[in-house]
Design a protein around this motif. Structure first.
Motif, PDB file in Angstrom:
ATOM      1  N   SER A  64       0.849  -1.190   0.000  1.00 35.60           N
ATOM      2  CA  SER A  64       0.000   0.000   0.000  1.00 35.60           C
ATOM      3  C   SER A  64       0.882   1.237   0.000  1.00 35.60           C
ATOM      4  N   CYS A  65       0.522   2.213  -0.834  1.00 41.89           N
ATOM      5  CA  CYS A  65       1.377   3.400  -0.985  1.00 41.89           C
ATOM      6  C   CYS A  65       0.767   4.639  -0.359  1.00 41.89           C
ATOM      7  N   GLY A  66      -0.296   4.452   0.432  1.00 39.43           N
ATOM      8  CA  GLY A  66      -0.910   5.579   1.104  1.00 39.43           C
ATOM      9  C   GLY A  66      -2.045   6.190   0.286  1.00 39.43           C
ATOM     10  N   PRO A  67      -2.613   7.268   0.810  1.00 39.98           N
ATOM     11  CA  PRO A  67      -2.182   7.956   2.031  1.00 39.98           C
ATOM     12  C   PRO A  67      -2.401   7.106   3.282  1.00 39.98           C
ATOM     13  N   GLY A  68      -1.563   7.348   4.279  1.00 40.02           N
ATOM     14  CA  GLY A  68      -1.660   6.589   5.506  1.00 40.02           C
ATOM     15  C   GLY A  68      -0.678   7.086   6.533  1.00 40.02           C
ATOM     16  N   SER A  69      -0.614   6.391   7.662  1.00 39.64           N
ATOM     17  CA  SER A  69       0.236   6.823   8.765  1.00 39.64           C
ATOM     18  C   SER A  69       1.709   6.672   8.404  1.00 39.64           C
ATOM     19  N   TYR A  70       2.505   7.600   8.880  1.00 42.11           N
ATOM     20  CA  TYR A  70       3.939   7.601   8.567  1.00 42.11           C
ATOM     21  C   TYR A  70       4.594   6.300   9.024  1.00 42.11           C
ATOM     22  N   THR A  71       4.344   5.922  10.278  1.00 44.71           N
ATOM     23  CA  THR A  71       5.004   4.735  10.824  1.00 44.71           C
ATOM     24  C   THR A  71       4.566   3.473  10.095  1.00 44.71           C
ATOM     25  N   GLY A  72       3.246   3.320   9.905  1.00 38.56           N
ATOM     26  CA  GLY A  72       2.741   2.125   9.246  1.00 38.56           C
ATOM     27  C   GLY A  72       3.274   1.968   7.831  1.00 38.56           C
ATOM     28  N   LEU A  73       3.199   3.026   7.048  1.00 40.32           N
ATOM     29  CA  LEU A  73       3.670   2.960   5.671  1.00 40.32           C
ATOM     30  C   LEU A  73       5.177   2.731   5.608  1.00 40.32           C
ATOM     31  N   ARG A  74       5.916   3.382   6.492  1.00 41.09           N
ATOM     32  CA  ARG A  74       7.375   3.231   6.488  1.00 41.09           C
ATOM     33  C   ARG A  74       7.769   1.779   6.764  1.00 41.09           C
ATOM     34  N   ILE A  75       7.090   1.149   7.712  1.00 38.19           N
ATOM     35  CA  ILE A  75       7.374  -0.250   8.039  1.00 38.19           C
ATOM     36  C   ILE A  75       7.010  -1.159   6.872  1.00 38.19           C
ATOM     37  N   ALA A  93       3.006  -0.697  -6.297  1.00 37.60           N
ATOM     38  CA  ALA A  93       2.398   0.217  -5.329  1.00 37.60           C
ATOM     39  C   ALA A  93       0.899   0.312  -5.601  1.00 37.60           C
ATOM     40  N   VAL A  94       0.103   0.134  -4.559  1.00 38.39           N
ATOM     41  CA  VAL A  94      -1.360   0.170  -4.685  1.00 38.39           C
ATOM     42  C   VAL A  94      -1.909   1.247  -3.760  1.00 38.39           C
ATOM     43  N   LYS A  95      -2.783   2.091  -4.273  1.00 36.60           N
ATOM     44  CA  LYS A  95      -3.349   3.175  -3.477  1.00 36.60           C
ATOM     45  C   LYS A  95      -4.257   2.642  -2.375  1.00 36.60           C
ATOM     46  N   SER A  96      -4.056   3.133  -1.172  1.00 38.73           N
ATOM     47  CA  SER A  96      -4.851   2.687  -0.026  1.00 38.73           C
ATOM     48  C   SER A  96      -6.340   2.974  -0.207  1.00 38.73           C
ATOM     49  N   LEU A  97      -6.657   4.141  -0.765  1.00 35.13           N
ATOM     50  CA  LEU A  97      -8.067   4.494  -0.977  1.00 35.13           C
ATOM     51  C   LEU A  97      -8.719   3.575  -1.997  1.00 35.13           C
ATOM     52  N   GLU A  98      -7.963   3.186  -3.018  1.00 31.87           N
ATOM     53  CA  GLU A  98      -8.504   2.264  -4.024  1.00 31.87           C
ATOM     54  C   GLU A  98      -8.765   0.890  -3.412  1.00 31.87           C
ATOM     55  N   VAL A  99      -7.883   0.467  -2.510  1.00 30.89           N
ATOM     56  CA  VAL A  99      -8.082  -0.803  -1.820  1.00 30.89           C
ATOM     57  C   VAL A  99      -9.378  -0.769  -1.008  1.00 30.89           C
ATOM     58  N   MET A 100      -9.633   0.349  -0.340  1.00 33.44           N
ATOM     59  CA  MET A 100     -10.860   0.489   0.438  1.00 33.44           C
ATOM     60  C   MET A 100     -12.093   0.439  -0.457  1.00 33.44           C
ATOM     61  N   ALA A 101     -12.025   1.117  -1.603  1.00 35.68           N
ATOM     62  CA  ALA A 101     -13.150   1.092  -2.538  1.00 35.68           C
ATOM     63  C   ALA A 101     -13.382  -0.314  -3.063  1.00 35.68           C
ATOM     64  N   LYS A 102     -12.298  -1.031  -3.341  1.00 35.96           N
ATOM     65  CA  LYS A 102     -12.424  -2.423  -3.805  1.00 35.96           C
ATOM     66  C   LYS A 102     -13.066  -3.286  -2.733  1.00 35.96           C
ATOM     67  N   LYS A 103     -12.710  -3.037  -1.475  1.00 43.96           N
ATOM     68  CA  LYS A 103     -13.305  -3.810  -0.390  1.00 43.96           C
ATOM     69  C   LYS A 103     -14.811  -3.593  -0.314  1.00 43.96           C
ATOM     70  N   VAL A 104     -15.248  -2.355  -0.486  1.00 47.24           N
ATOM     71  CA  VAL A 104     -16.687  -2.078  -0.478  1.00 47.24           C
ATOM     72  C   VAL A 104     -17.384  -2.812  -1.621  1.00 47.24           C
ATOM     73  N   LEU A 105     -16.803  -2.779  -2.797  1.00 48.77           N
ATOM     74  CA  LEU A 105     -17.396  -3.476  -3.934  1.00 48.77           C
ATOM     75  C   LEU A 105     -17.426  -4.983  -3.713  1.00 48.77           C
ATOM     76  N   ASP A 106     -16.422  -5.506  -3.017  1.00 47.57           N
ATOM     77  CA  ASP A 106     -16.346  -6.948  -2.780  1.00 47.57           C
ATOM     78  C   ASP A 106     -17.282  -7.417  -1.677  1.00 47.57           C
ATOM     79  N   THR A 107     -17.592  -6.548  -0.710  1.00 46.36           N
ATOM     80  CA  THR A 107     -18.274  -7.009   0.499  1.00 46.36           C
ATOM     81  C   THR A 107     -19.669  -6.432   0.714  1.00 46.36           C
ATOM     82  N   GLN A 108     -20.006  -5.349   0.044  1.00 48.74           N
ATOM     83  CA  GLN A 108     -21.291  -4.686   0.288  1.00 48.74           C
ATOM     84  C   GLN A 108     -22.269  -4.966  -0.845  1.00 48.74           C
TER      85      GLN A 108
END
Length: 231
Positions: A64-75, A93-108
């Protein structure tokens, strides 16, 4: 056919998933974090063991390439880069927001083809990182730093239903009051919902430079765009 290790550490959630030919062969997730420093190496070791037991060879690492927390992404990015260097394989690199949108499409099940999706990651106060996707996961408005008020996303909301979700959406419920505004709780980026996105990137050879790649940290929040352009 490809074997891809997916790493998601943009938020407090730490998750890892391995796909082979687009199918999950391993997944591990912890939702009690943040504890990425302690858990990610363990999860990755277990993932690599699953690859070995299935007689596969790792072809790429997706992170995941963010946006996200500095520590989490750095690790997460440090782990991914180390694996790519060690195995001599490409980095995706995969956008974090796109992953969230994909999750909604997969689960809702209640999402219609006319609905728009607005994943939100919390920044501070009434600030979020957000993007707008349609039900085909096509970008209608790319990731931007938004200061949310009553008029935010109005040009989308006046036309059709917009589904808001993510840890930034909760604080917007009392501000984004509109008949077409819908909120879904409990959505966060997860490695297993990266799989289709990373597989597509691998097939199209959309790789990033291992040496110079940097994720999009929340600490870099700058909302300099005029408010009228944040709609």
């Amino acid at each position: 056919m490809s074997c891809i290790l997916n790493i998601e550490t943009a938020t407090n959630i730490c998750s890892v998933a391995v796909s082979f030919d687009g199918k999950i062969i391993f997944e591990k997730e912890n939702t009690t974090g943040p504890s990425h420093a302690a858990l990610l190496g363990v999860f990755v070791a277990e993932a690599l063991e699953a690859v070995r037991k299935n007689n596969h060879k790792l072809d790429a690492v997706a992170v995941s390439c963010g946006p996200g927390s500095y520590t989490g992404l750095r690790i997460g990015v440090s782990e991914a880069k180390g694996l790519c260097y060690g195995f001599g394989i490409p980095l995706i690199a995969v956008k974090s927001l796109e992953v969230m949108a994909k999750k909604v499409l997969d689960t809702q099940s209640g999402i219609s083809e006319d609905d728009l999706l607005c994943p939100m990651i919390d920044a501070r106060r009434m600030e979020v990182y957000a993007a707008i996707y349609n039900s085909k996961l096509e970008v209608l408005r790319d990731t931007a730093a938004d200061i949310v008020d009553n008029d935010s996303y109005r040009n989308f909301l006046d036309k059709q239903k917009v589904v808001f979700f993510g840890n930034g959406a909760e604080k917007c419920k009392d501000v984004l009051i509109h008949d077409n505004a819908v909120f879904i709780d409990g959505i966060y980026p997860s490695a297993k919902h990266m799989i289709e996105l990373s597989e597509k990137a691998f097939n199209n050879k959309f790789f990033v430079d291992i040496a110079y790649f940097e994720p999009f940290y929340l600490k870099d929040f700058v909302a300099t765009t005029p408010k009228k352009n944040l709609l």
